[in-house]
Design a protein around this motif. Structure first.
Motif, PDB file in Angstrom:
ATOM      1  N   GLY A   6       0.830  -1.198   0.000  1.00 21.84           N
ATOM      2  CA  GLY A   6       0.000   0.000   0.000  1.00 21.84           C
ATOM      3  C   GLY A   6       0.865   1.250   0.000  1.00 21.84           C
ATOM      4  O   GLY A   6       0.514   2.270  -0.585  1.00 21.84           O
ATOM      5  N   LEU A  57      -6.195  -1.872  -8.458  1.00 24.54           N
ATOM      6  CA  LEU A  57      -5.795  -1.256  -7.192  1.00 24.54           C
ATOM      7  C   LEU A  57      -4.579  -1.995  -6.664  1.00 24.54           C
ATOM      8  O   LEU A  57      -4.278  -3.107  -7.100  1.00 24.54           O
ATOM      9  N   ARG A  58      -3.908  -1.427  -5.704  1.00 26.43           N
ATOM     10  CA  ARG A  58      -2.732  -2.088  -5.143  1.00 26.43           C
ATOM     11  C   ARG A  58      -3.150  -3.385  -4.453  1.00 26.43           C
ATOM     12  O   ARG A  58      -4.061  -3.402  -3.635  1.00 26.43           O
TER      13      ARG A  58
END
Length: 143
Positions: A40, A60-61
């Motif tokens: 993150g 997304l991560r």
């Protein structure tokens, strides 16, 4: 321990009543927890993407579990490549945690490029005797 969220990150220690700095050791902008610390955070995500650019497909991560799941269920990798990918992720996690502890407890900071070199060397040493190591290193060009 990283996969199950059992490392002694700031959020885990604070929940046990232990007073520690709550912000991420790498970026000092977000609270430190497993999801943030492992991919993150810009520092750790940049290491991940530089070493394994094929993981840039996530919108997304990804979390640690999502990355392992990606390798395990991918139809584009054979068994040896999946093992190599999981080994690489394990090394990345280990050395990010090690760098976090060095920064937190000794105040020594190493930049991400040096961390990447250290991880690459560790992976190459671990796989030095694998028969397919040259093919794997070619397939995983970031290592």
């Amino acid at each position: 321990m990283a996969v199950t969220g059992k490392l002694k990150t700031a959020d885990n220690l604070i929940s046990r009543g232990i007073v520690v700095p709550s912000l991420c050791t790498f970026c000092s902008r977000f609270p430190e927890n497993h999801n943030h610390l492992f991919f993150g955070c810009d520092f750790s995500f940049m290491i991940l993407i530089r070493m394994l650019p094929e993981l840039n497909i996530f919108l997304l991560r990804p979390t640690i579990a999502q990355i392992y799941d990606f390798f395990e269920h991918s139809s584009t990798y054979n068994r040896r490549e999946k093992d190599f990918g999981c080994l690489s992720i394990s090394c990345i996690i280990y050395y990010i945690w090690k760098e976090r502890n060095c920064r937190r407890f000794s105040g020594v900071c190493i930049n991400s490029v040096k961390v990447i070199c250290t991880i690459s060397n560790a992976i190459r040493l671990k796989t030095a005797k694998w028969k397919t190591k040259d093919m794997l290193l070619e397939r995983f060009s970031g290592i």
